[in-house]
Design an enzyme around this catalytic site. Structure first.
Site, PDB file in Angstrom:
ATOM      1  N   PRO A  25       0.839  -1.188   0.000  1.00 30.32           N
ATOM      2  CG  PRO A  25      -0.258  -1.219   2.069  1.00 30.32           C
ATOM      3  CD  PRO A  25       0.863  -1.841   1.317  1.00 30.32           C
ATOM      4  CD  GLU A  26       4.311   1.952  -3.822  1.00 29.32           C
ATOM      5  OE1 GLU A  26       4.523   3.023  -4.418  1.00 29.32           O
ATOM      6  OE2 GLU A  26       4.764   0.867  -4.195  1.00 29.32           O
ATOM      7  CE  LYS A  81       5.208   4.505   0.824  1.00 30.54           C
ATOM      8  NZ  LYS A  81       6.586   4.029   0.913  1.00 30.54           N
ATOM      9  NE  ARG A 300      13.236  -1.311  -0.239  1.00 31.20           N
ATOM     10  CZ  ARG A 300      13.544  -2.131   0.766  1.00 31.20           C
ATOM     11  NH1 ARG A 300      14.008  -3.322   0.531  1.00 31.20           N
ATOM     12  NH2 ARG A 300      13.397  -1.746   2.008  1.00 31.20           N
TER      13      ARG A 300
END
Length: 313
Positions: A25-26, A81, A300
């Site tokens: 969830p961004e 967020k 990442r």
DNA sequence: CTTCTTGTTACTGA
DNA sequence: ATCAGTAACAAGAA
């Protein structure tokens, strides 16, 4: 990506043993949750709270229940967020969904398609195996906090601490605070890969791994490029892409791989528009001949098209 | 068993 | 003082 291709995408992934089932969830997902919750929660009174698992509740269950019981939900805000629920009397509930958190709102119905389940989307009774907290409201409706991984948290803070936490975040994109001047300024005197900058919540609030990759693709910029060598034209394009990608993702109510659901149990539809995220090895949807590559950037996993996101020197 | 997933923070080194 | 980069953490899947 049409429906047929999307099905193949899932099948390929599962065959290859990749885990495509988790979502992040961004900003667009959390904003979708906020927008869905505001009309059904604001003005309602919390009559009872059931804590099924204490782990996500920070600072003790006793304080948590005492702080929220019989309070009225005044307002639901978001920074990056993080959801900020104002229950009046200077008390705020902070909700972070982290990787697999869900907020599900139910009135009457007891099951939700796509609630957390180890076997995929299907009807799951609420509370589910992964429901940790239930807020019971005065009109008979319930809000469920589900989180398979238990990374998310619920925290009670006073106005002062809330302000202190909110102040740690950088400008919120899609607001007046996030101007081109602001963006150019945070790029100054830095030499980090552009993707790391986009992920830095103290500079820009709300961008995570999916949208960082999608923004870089949209701007035609290699995510590992150092900000110091970006041209003014590229910086302006990036600024524009941040706005357009996030706006579009909110329009389509976020991205669902498996676990992300809006409070009404709806999946997000932005998956159909992803250009690079989890498309490594697939053909670039923009240029002719590019094959989406994968590389670790700023710690990442990152995806990009080596042809139309050129590394400039 | 190891390795991977993410957002966030603590810490190191420059 | 400030910034870049990495380790660590949560829990589960493969």
């Amino acid at each position: 990506m049409n429906r047929c291709k999307q099905k193949l995408f899932y099948a390929d992934k599962e065959k290859n043993g990749f885990n495509v089932r988790f979502f992040m969830p961004e900003l667009p997902e959390v904003e979708t949750v906020r927008r869905d919750l505001v009309p059904v929660l604001v003005g309602k009174k919390i009559t009872k709270i059931t804590v099924l698992h204490a782990a996500p509740v920070k600072d003790g269950v006793k304080k948590f229940i005492k702080s929220l019981q019989f309070k009225t939900i005044h307002h639901i805000d978001r920074i990056g967020k993080l959801l900020v629920v104002d229950v009046g009397e200077g008390v705020f509930l902070l909700i972070h969904l982290k990787m697999t958190g869900q907020l599900i709102y139910r009135k009457g119905a007891t099951t939700v398609e796509g609630g957390h389940s180890l076997s995929g989307f299907k009807d799951v009774p609420m509370p589910s195996t992964f429901t940790w907290v239930v807020w019971h409201l005065n009109d008979g409706s319930d809000l469920y906090f589900n989180d398979m991984r238990k990374f998310g948290y619920l925290k009670i803070v006073d106005a002062q601490e809330k302000d202190r936490i909110v102040a740690r975040y950088g400008a919120e994109p899609l607001t007046k605070k996030f101007t081109l001047d602001y963006f150019l300024k945070i790029l100054e005197k830095r030499n980090t890969p552009i993707k790391s900058l986009l992920l830095n919540q103290t500079l820009v609030a709300g961008i995570g791994n999916i949208y960082a990759d999608e923004i870089c693709f949209d701007a035609g910029i290699f995510p590992g490029i150092r900000v110091a060598i970006l041209t003014m034209k590229q910086k302006k394009k990036l600024f524009q892409s941040i706005g357009s990608i996030l706006k579009k993702a909110i329009k389509y109510k976020g991205t669902t791989f498996k676990n992300y659901l809006s409070p009404h149990g709806k999946k997000g539809n932005f998956l159909d528009f992803l250009q690079v995220y989890q498309r490594e090895g697939k053909k670039c949807l923009r240029c002719d001949g590019g094959i989406i590559a994968q590389k670790r950037i700023g710690g990442r996993n990152s995806r990009y098209c080596p042809l139309c996101q050129k590394v400039l020197h």
